[in-house]
Design a protein around this motif. Sequence first.
Motif, PDB file in Angstrom:
ATOM      1  N   TYR A  30       0.823  -1.207   0.000  1.00 20.46           N
ATOM      2  CA  TYR A  30       0.000   0.000   0.000  1.00 20.46           C
ATOM      3  C   TYR A  30       0.859   1.261   0.000  1.00 20.46           C
ATOM      4  CZ  TYR A  30      -4.197  -2.680   1.303  1.00 20.46           C
ATOM      5  OH  TYR A  30      -5.256  -3.556   1.322  1.00 20.46           O
ATOM      6  N   GLU A  31       0.376   2.281  -0.687  1.00 22.48           N
ATOM      7  CA  GLU A  31       0.906   3.624  -0.499  1.00 22.48           C
ATOM      8  C   GLU A  31       0.300   4.153   0.796  1.00 22.48           C
ATOM      9  OE1 GLU A  31       0.379   8.140  -2.296  1.00 22.48           O
ATOM     10  OE2 GLU A  31      -0.072   6.419  -3.582  1.00 22.48           O
ATOM     11  N   ILE A  32       1.121   4.638   1.713  1.00 26.30           N
ATOM     12  CA  ILE A  32       0.642   5.057   3.027  1.00 26.30           C
ATOM     13  C   ILE A  32       0.240   6.533   3.029  1.00 26.30           C
ATOM     14  CG2 ILE A  32       1.223   5.274   5.483  1.00 26.30           C
ATOM     15  CD1 ILE A  32       1.064   2.371   4.395  1.00 26.30           C
ATOM     16  N   ILE A  33      -0.976   6.776   3.485  1.00 33.95           N
ATOM     17  CA  ILE A  33      -1.429   8.130   3.815  1.00 33.95           C
ATOM     18  C   ILE A  33      -1.533   8.158   5.335  1.00 33.95           C
ATOM     19  CG2 ILE A  33      -3.231   9.865   3.543  1.00 33.95           C
ATOM     20  CD1 ILE A  33      -4.093   8.243   1.002  1.00 33.95           C
ATOM     21  N   ALA A  34      -0.772   9.023   5.975  1.00 28.56           N
ATOM     22  CA  ALA A  34      -0.686   9.026   7.437  1.00 28.56           C
ATOM     23  C   ALA A  34      -1.625  10.051   8.050  1.00 28.56           C
ATOM     24  CB  ALA A  34       0.747   9.312   7.867  1.00 28.56           C
ATOM     25  N   LEU A  35      -2.273   9.659   9.130  1.00 24.03           N
ATOM     26  CA  LEU A  35      -3.212  10.542   9.830  1.00 24.03           C
ATOM     27  C   LEU A  35      -2.906  10.545  11.320  1.00 24.03           C
ATOM     28  CD1 LEU A  35      -5.814  12.253  10.096  1.00 24.03           C
ATOM     29  CD2 LEU A  35      -7.107  10.097  10.086  1.00 24.03           C
ATOM     30  N   HIS A  36      -2.716  11.745  11.869  1.00 22.11           N
ATOM     31  CA  HIS A  36      -2.402  11.901  13.292  1.00 22.11           C
ATOM     32  C   HIS A  36      -3.356  12.908  13.916  1.00 22.11           C
ATOM     33  CE1 HIS A  36       0.154  11.952  16.875  1.00 22.11           C
ATOM     34  NE2 HIS A  36       0.058  13.266  16.869  1.00 22.11           N
ATOM     35  N   PHE A  37      -3.702  12.685  15.186  1.00 23.66           N
ATOM     36  CA  PHE A  37      -4.607  13.580  15.892  1.00 23.66           C
ATOM     37  C   PHE A  37      -3.938  14.188  17.131  1.00 23.66           C
ATOM     38  CE2 PHE A  37      -7.498  10.538  13.799  1.00 23.66           C
ATOM     39  CZ  PHE A  37      -8.316  11.426  13.107  1.00 23.66           C
ATOM     40  N   ASN A  38      -4.075  15.482  17.277  1.00 25.76           N
ATOM     41  CA  ASN A  38      -3.709  16.185  18.508  1.00 25.76           C
ATOM     42  C   ASN A  38      -5.023  16.501  19.228  1.00 25.76           C
ATOM     43  OD1 ASN A  38      -0.861  16.540  17.637  1.00 25.76           O
ATOM     44  ND2 ASN A  38      -1.769  17.906  16.129  1.00 25.76           N
ATOM     45  N   TYR A  39      -5.238  15.854  20.365  1.00 24.61           N
ATOM     46  CA  TYR A  39      -6.536  16.017  21.029  1.00 24.61           C
ATOM     47  C   TYR A  39      -6.376  16.446  22.497  1.00 24.61           C
ATOM     48  CZ  TYR A  39      -5.563  11.130  22.370  1.00 24.61           C
ATOM     49  OH  TYR A  39      -4.965   9.964  22.844  1.00 24.61           O
ATOM     50  N   SER A  40      -5.320  17.215  22.733  1.00 24.29           N
ATOM     51  CA  SER A  40      -5.022  17.748  24.079  1.00 24.29           C
ATOM     52  C   SER A  40      -4.546  16.672  25.036  1.00 24.29           C
ATOM     53  CB  SER A  40      -6.241  18.477  24.666  1.00 24.29           C
ATOM     54  OG  SER A  40      -6.666  19.515  23.816  1.00 24.29           O
ATOM     55  N   GLN A  41      -4.022  15.557  24.509  1.00 21.74           N
ATOM     56  CA  GLN A  41      -3.488  14.511  25.376  1.00 21.74           C
ATOM     57  C   GLN A  41      -2.219  15.013  26.073  1.00 21.74           C
ATOM     58  OE1 GLN A  41      -3.459  14.625  22.046  1.00 21.74           O
ATOM     59  NE2 GLN A  41      -2.107  13.117  21.101  1.00 21.74           N
ATOM     60  N   LEU A  42      -1.917  14.440  27.226  1.00 18.43           N
ATOM     61  CA  LEU A  42      -0.794  14.899  28.043  1.00 18.43           C
ATOM     62  C   LEU A  42       0.531  14.831  27.293  1.00 18.43           C
ATOM     63  CD1 LEU A  42      -1.621  13.198  31.494  1.00 18.43           C
ATOM     64  CD2 LEU A  42      -2.119  15.545  30.779  1.00 18.43           C
ATOM     65  N   THR A  43       0.676  13.851  26.415  1.00 13.81           N
ATOM     66  CA  THR A  43       1.943  13.669  25.690  1.00 13.81           C
ATOM     67  C   THR A  43       1.807  14.087  24.221  1.00 13.81           C
ATOM     68  OG1 THR A  43       1.375  11.344  25.315  1.00 13.81           O
ATOM     69  CG2 THR A  43       2.746  11.836  27.228  1.00 13.81           C
ATOM     70  N   GLN A  44       1.004  15.083  23.968  1.00 13.83           N
ATOM     71  CA  GLN A  44       0.699  15.509  22.599  1.00 13.83           C
ATOM     72  C   GLN A  44       1.951  15.880  21.804  1.00 13.83           C
ATOM     73  OE1 GLN A  44      -2.845  17.991  21.594  1.00 13.83           O
ATOM     74  NE2 GLN A  44      -1.335  19.585  21.141  1.00 13.83           N
ATOM     75  N   ASN A  45       2.827  16.672  22.393  1.00 16.87           N
ATOM     76  CA  ASN A  45       4.024  17.118  21.671  1.00 16.87           C
ATOM     77  C   ASN A  45       4.952  15.961  21.326  1.00 16.87           C
ATOM     78  OD1 ASN A  45       3.199  19.825  21.789  1.00 16.87           O
ATOM     79  ND2 ASN A  45       4.208  20.150  23.756  1.00 16.87           N
ATOM     80  N   LYS A  46       5.118  15.044  22.266  1.00 17.73           N
ATOM     81  CA  LYS A  46       5.988  13.888  22.034  1.00 17.73           C
ATOM     82  C   LYS A  46       5.401  12.971  20.970  1.00 17.73           C
ATOM     83  CE  LYS A  46       9.482  11.135  22.806  1.00 17.73           C
ATOM     84  NZ  LYS A  46      10.858  11.515  22.445  1.00 17.73           N
TER      85      LYS A  46
END
Length: 224
Positions: A30-46
Motif C-alpha cells: 500500500y501507499e501510506i497516507i498518514a493521519l495523526h490527531f492532537n486532542y489535548s493529550q498529556l503527551t501531545q508534543n511527544k
Amino acid sequence: MKTKEKKALCIMSGGMDSTLSAYMMRDEGYEIIALHFNYSQLTQNKELECFDAICKDLGVKERYNLDLDFFSKIGASALIDKGIEVQTSGIEDGIPSTYVPFRNGIFLSIATAIAEKEGASTISIGVVEEDGSGYPDCTDTFIKSMQNSINLGTKDETALEIKMPLVHLSKSQIVQASLELKVPLELTWSCYKNETKACGVCDSCRLRLRGFKLAGISDPIAYE
C-alpha cells in the motif's frame, strides 16, 4: 497501462501498535497516507514528534495532522484532564481512567472522510484488545461494526475495509513482529504521562515493558 497504486489511510499515534500496523500496510504494497490527531493529550508534543519521525522513515508523501480541541472541553479522561489520575496500579477490572469517550469511533469517522477523498481502499488502525484494557472502542466487534456503518454512509464505490492486524496479538508478539519488519521502535512512544523519559509505571508503559521482557529484548526508549 500503469496499475493504479492501492492506498491505505493509516491512523498513527506515534505509538508502537499503530506504527507496526502502518509498516504492515507498506509491506502489503500500500501507499501510506498518514493521519495523526492532537486532542489535548498529556503527551501531545511527544506523540507528534514521533509521528513525524516515523513518517520520514516510512517515506510517507501525504500526511494529515489534525487538531481536535473539543476533547479538552469534554474531559472525562486521565489522558486529557490533569485532575484525573493516570492509573499506575496495573490493569484492573472495568474501564480505566485513561479511556477517552468514543475516541476511536471519532478517529475512524474522520479517517473515513479523508480516505474517501484520497481514494483509499483501506483504513488501518492499531487497536489491540489486550492493550485496550477494557476500552469498548478497541474491540474486534466494534471495529467491524464501524466498517459496516461507514460503508453505509459513503459512496458505493468507496467500499472501505478497516484493517486491525494487531487486535488479537499480545504485546510480546507485537514486539517480535516489529523486529521482523525492522520497525524503528526507538521512534515510538507509549507513555501516558511523560514526554522526556517514559514513566514506566502507567498501564501503557507496563504493557510495553512486559511485551519487551517476554520477547527477550530491551526496550530502546528511555525510562525514569
